[in-house]
Motif scaffolding. Structure first.
Motif, PDB file in Angstrom:
ATOM      1  N   ASP A 184       0.832  -1.209   0.000  1.00 31.02           N
ATOM      2  CA  ASP A 184       0.000   0.000   0.000  1.00 31.02           C
ATOM      3  C   ASP A 184       0.868   1.262   0.000  1.00 31.02           C
ATOM      4  O   ASP A 184       0.601   2.205  -0.743  1.00 31.02           O
ATOM      5  N   LEU A 185       1.904   1.280   0.833  1.00 30.39           N
ATOM      6  CA  LEU A 185       2.777   2.453   0.903  1.00 30.39           C
ATOM      7  C   LEU A 185       3.546   2.687  -0.394  1.00 30.39           C
ATOM      8  O   LEU A 185       3.910   3.822  -0.706  1.00 30.39           O
ATOM      9  N   ALA A 244       2.564   2.909  -3.228  1.00 32.57           N
ATOM     10  CA  ALA A 244       1.835   3.832  -4.108  1.00 32.57           C
ATOM     11  C   ALA A 244       2.283   5.279  -3.900  1.00 32.57           C
ATOM     12  O   ALA A 244       2.034   6.133  -4.751  1.00 32.57           O
ATOM     13  N   TYR A 245       2.953   5.552  -2.766  1.00 32.86           N
ATOM     14  CA  TYR A 245       3.320   6.924  -2.418  1.00 32.86           C
ATOM     15  C   TYR A 245       4.821   7.171  -2.411  1.00 32.86           C
ATOM     16  O   TYR A 245       5.252   8.266  -2.067  1.00 32.86           O
ATOM     17  N   THR A 246       5.609   6.166  -2.752  1.00 38.70           N
ATOM     18  CA  THR A 246       7.060   6.323  -2.739  1.00 38.70           C
ATOM     19  C   THR A 246       7.696   5.362  -3.734  1.00 38.70           C
ATOM     20  O   THR A 246       7.190   4.259  -3.949  1.00 38.70           O
ATOM     21  N   GLU A 247       8.800   5.779  -4.287  1.00 37.79           N
ATOM     22  CA  GLU A 247       9.558   4.880  -5.152  1.00 37.79           C
ATOM     23  C   GLU A 247      10.570   4.073  -4.350  1.00 37.79           C
ATOM     24  O   GLU A 247      11.246   3.197  -4.878  1.00 37.79           O
ATOM     25  N   GLY A 248      10.656   4.350  -3.040  1.00 40.04           N
ATOM     26  CA  GLY A 248      11.630   3.694  -2.188  1.00 40.04           C
ATOM     27  C   GLY A 248      11.277   2.273  -1.799  1.00 40.04           C
ATOM     28  O   GLY A 248      12.096   1.582  -1.205  1.00 40.04           O
ATOM     29  N   LEU A 249      10.084   1.838  -2.113  1.00 39.75           N
ATOM     30  CA  LEU A 249       9.676   0.473  -1.778  1.00 39.75           C
ATOM     31  C   LEU A 249       9.505  -0.327  -3.053  1.00 39.75           C
ATOM     32  O   LEU A 249       8.731   0.042  -3.931  1.00 39.75           O
ATOM     33  N   GLN A 250      10.239  -1.415  -3.134  1.00 39.98           N
ATOM     34  CA  GLN A 250      10.189  -2.284  -4.307  1.00 39.98           C
ATOM     35  C   GLN A 250       9.933  -3.711  -3.856  1.00 39.98           C
ATOM     36  O   GLN A 250      10.393  -4.129  -2.797  1.00 39.98           O
ATOM     37  N   VAL A 260       4.324  12.616   3.016  1.00 41.58           N
ATOM     38  CA  VAL A 260       3.571  13.773   2.526  1.00 41.58           C
ATOM     39  C   VAL A 260       2.642  13.363   1.383  1.00 41.58           C
ATOM     40  O   VAL A 260       1.508  13.832   1.291  1.00 41.58           O
ATOM     41  N   GLU A 261       3.113  12.463   0.530  1.00 44.31           N
ATOM     42  CA  GLU A 261       2.312  12.020  -0.615  1.00 44.31           C
ATOM     43  C   GLU A 261       1.153  11.105  -0.231  1.00 44.31           C
ATOM     44  O   GLU A 261       0.231  10.908  -1.021  1.00 44.31           O
ATOM     45  N   ASN A 262       1.164  10.554   0.971  1.00 48.35           N
ATOM     46  CA  ASN A 262       0.100   9.656   1.413  1.00 48.35           C
ATOM     47  C   ASN A 262      -1.050  10.489   1.986  1.00 48.35           C
ATOM     48  O   ASN A 262      -1.292  10.520   3.182  1.00 48.35           O
ATOM     49  N   LYS A 263      -1.744  11.145   1.092  1.00 50.55           N
ATOM     50  CA  LYS A 263      -2.807  12.072   1.495  1.00 50.55           C
ATOM     51  C   LYS A 263      -3.924  11.400   2.302  1.00 50.55           C
ATOM     52  O   LYS A 263      -4.448  12.006   3.241  1.00 50.55           O
TER      53      LYS A 263
END
Length: 162
Positions: A26-27, A29-35, A122-125
């Motif tokens: 789920d996270l 979707a808000y960061t490119e740091g998780l693959q 911040v992107e996880n509105k």
């Protein structure tokens, strides 16, 4: 629907591991740091610390007798500026929008008094809106700041639950 917290014992670590992968998905979707890993799972590199170190308490969130999510609460030695950190908070999709998350937070606050720290990407509105509603509904005055953590911009709030 009755919502309660249940401390997760190490014999249920595989269940938490599976939920954690869903949470990280789920996270992502808000960061490119998780693959996703080669095994097809989103991995938490410090997962073993949950049971190896003092100061981490994992809870299942139970709604209507069914597993609905989890929360990890950190204390010293992981934090020195506040009493508690709500480090990870996850509700499974079928339980979202039904008051389960709100009831789980109320249970967290009833069992854990003192100063808190919570952060959101911040992107996880949706998460930012959720926590702002929680503060408003509980009449919590908080301080909010923005910082970069692990290369990601986050909002974080500190407050006291009495």
């Amino acid at each position: 629907m009755k919502v309660n917290l249940k401390v997760i014992n190490s014999d249920k670590k595989e269940v938490l591991h599976n939920l954690y992968s869903l949470y990280l998905h789920d996270l992502s979707a808000y960061t490119e740091g998780l693959q996703i890993s080669d095994s097809g799972r989103f991995e938490f590199d410090s997962f073993s610390l949950v049971w190896e170190k003092e100061g981490v308490t994992p809870y299942f969130i139970i709604a209507g007798g069914k597993l609905a999510g989890f929360v990890l609460i950190l204390e010293a030695p992981f934090t020195s500026k506040v009493d508690k950190v709500i480090n990870d908070f996850f509700i499974l999709h079928p339980y979202r929008g039904k008051g389960v998350a709100k009831a789980a937070v109320a249970e967290i606050f009833s069992q854990n008094k003192g100063s808190f720290y919570i952060s959101q990407l911040v992107e996880n509105k949706p998460a930012v809106r959720f926590w702002n509603k929680i503060y408003q509904q509980h009449g919590i005055e908080f301080e909010e700041h923005t910082e970069v953590q692990d290369g990601e911009e986050v909002f974080y709030q500190t407050f006291v639950v009495r």
